[in-house]
Design an enzyme around this catalytic site. Sequence first.
Site, short mmCIF file in Angstrom:
data_model
loop_
_atom_site.label_atom_id
_atom_site.label_comp_id
_atom_site.label_asym_id
_atom_site.label_seq_id
_atom_site.Cartn_x
_atom_site.Cartn_y
_atom_site.Cartn_z
N ARG A 161 0.85 -1.20 0.00
CA ARG A 161 0.00 0.00 0.00
C ARG A 161 0.88 1.25 0.00
O ARG A 161 0.54 2.26 -0.62
CB ARG A 161 -0.97 -0.01 1.18
CG ARG A 161 -2.03 1.06 1.08
CD ARG A 161 -3.15 0.90 2.09
NE ARG A 161 -2.66 0.97 3.46
CZ ARG A 161 -3.41 0.76 4.54
NH1 ARG A 161 -4.69 0.45 4.42
NH2 ARG A 161 -2.89 0.83 5.75
N LYS A 178 -2.45 7.09 1.29
CA LYS A 178 -2.21 7.62 2.63
C LYS A 178 -1.06 8.63 2.54
O LYS A 178 0.10 8.25 2.43
CB LYS A 178 -1.87 6.47 3.57
CG LYS A 178 -3.12 5.64 3.90
CD LYS A 178 -2.80 4.42 4.72
CE LYS A 178 -2.51 4.72 6.15
NZ LYS A 178 -3.70 4.95 6.99
N1 PLP Z 1 -9.53 4.30 6.41
C1 PLP Z 1 -8.67 5.32 6.63
C2 PLP Z 1 -9.01 6.68 6.11
C3 PLP Z 1 -7.48 5.12 7.34
O1 PLP Z 1 -6.63 6.14 7.55
C4 PLP Z 1 -7.21 3.83 7.85
C5 PLP Z 1 -6.00 3.55 8.63
O2 PLP Z 1 -5.29 4.40 9.06
C6 PLP Z 1 -8.13 2.80 7.62
C7 PLP Z 1 -9.27 3.06 6.89
C8 PLP Z 1 -7.90 1.41 8.17
O3 PLP Z 1 -6.85 0.78 7.50
P1 PLP Z 1 -6.03 -0.42 8.14
O4 PLP Z 1 -6.99 -1.53 8.37
O5 PLP Z 1 -5.03 -0.75 7.08
O6 PLP Z 1 -5.41 0.08 9.39
#
Ligand code: PLP
Length: 283
Positions: free
Chosen positions: A52, A145
């Site tokens: 990612r 991100k």
């Molecule tokens: N959605 C957003 C906007 C996020 O910033 C995050 C994690 O920081 C997630 C979802 C959840 O992602 P993950 O399961 O990879 O932690």
Amino acid sequence: MSTRININGVITGPEDARIPVLDHGLLFGDSVYETLRTYNGKPFLFPRHFARLEHSAAAIDLKLPWSKTKTREEIVRTLLAGECRIRLMVTRGVGELAADIETCTEPAVIIIAVPFVQLPERIYQQGVDVVISSVRRSGRLADIKTGSLIHQVLARREAKSKHAFEAILLTADEKISDGITSNIYMVRDGKILTPAHDAGIVEGITRNVILQLARDKGLQVVEGFFDVGEISNAEEMFLTSTTREVVPIARVDGRPVGSGKPGPVTLMLLSAYRSAIRELTDE
Ligand code: PLP
């Protein structure tokens, strides 16, 4: 040392960790990041987080300076004794005082490891309050991100002022998107309903595991576009993220979801997730 910081391979405590003020990560939020955690002292699902990070970096035309192997080694070198929460960032690096990426030559890698703080078990037993945020998720670059997180900061401040555990952000056309840093799900008629990729979500690493577990358990998964009004028909709701696993949502804007207690599907998925951690630790 309760926090260890690795900047370009040099590990120090926070007092001695310095980045130059002309780093475009600081000046323009021009950076990408991942949040990871350890289980049994190992970075969990590191290959998925690195993939990612590569996706995020490619979207802003940033070349990652370290390979996957080197990045993992450096994370492991930075860990504290005990379980850690880890932030892995790559910034554009030092450049001129202009939003011009061509003035930056060397990206900087920053790894921050802090002790992992486990949520109290009562959160999982009782569920949490969430609110609908007044902050909207922007559709552009939603699934990457980056360090430009002012929307998340404002949404967190608003949620905190309402004593909520998390806030749900809507898209510009009022469809349910993500939480501030989590993915959102509703359960209805035995189906899992969750916003689709194009509803401005980040494809959570936890989300992918949960959707696979749900399908393995024979549950139908619907990834779609959901109006906020559909929350009143949900029998259960929950959120997921790396650091919080599967958290039942008891109330949205003060109104109970279903019975107002964690429902059977949510609790089944929480328990399936915790069991799957053992198998996934070596990935
Ligand atoms: N959605 C957003 C906007 C996020 O910033 C995050 C994690 O920081 C997630 C979802 C959840 O992602 P993950 O399961 O990879 O932690």
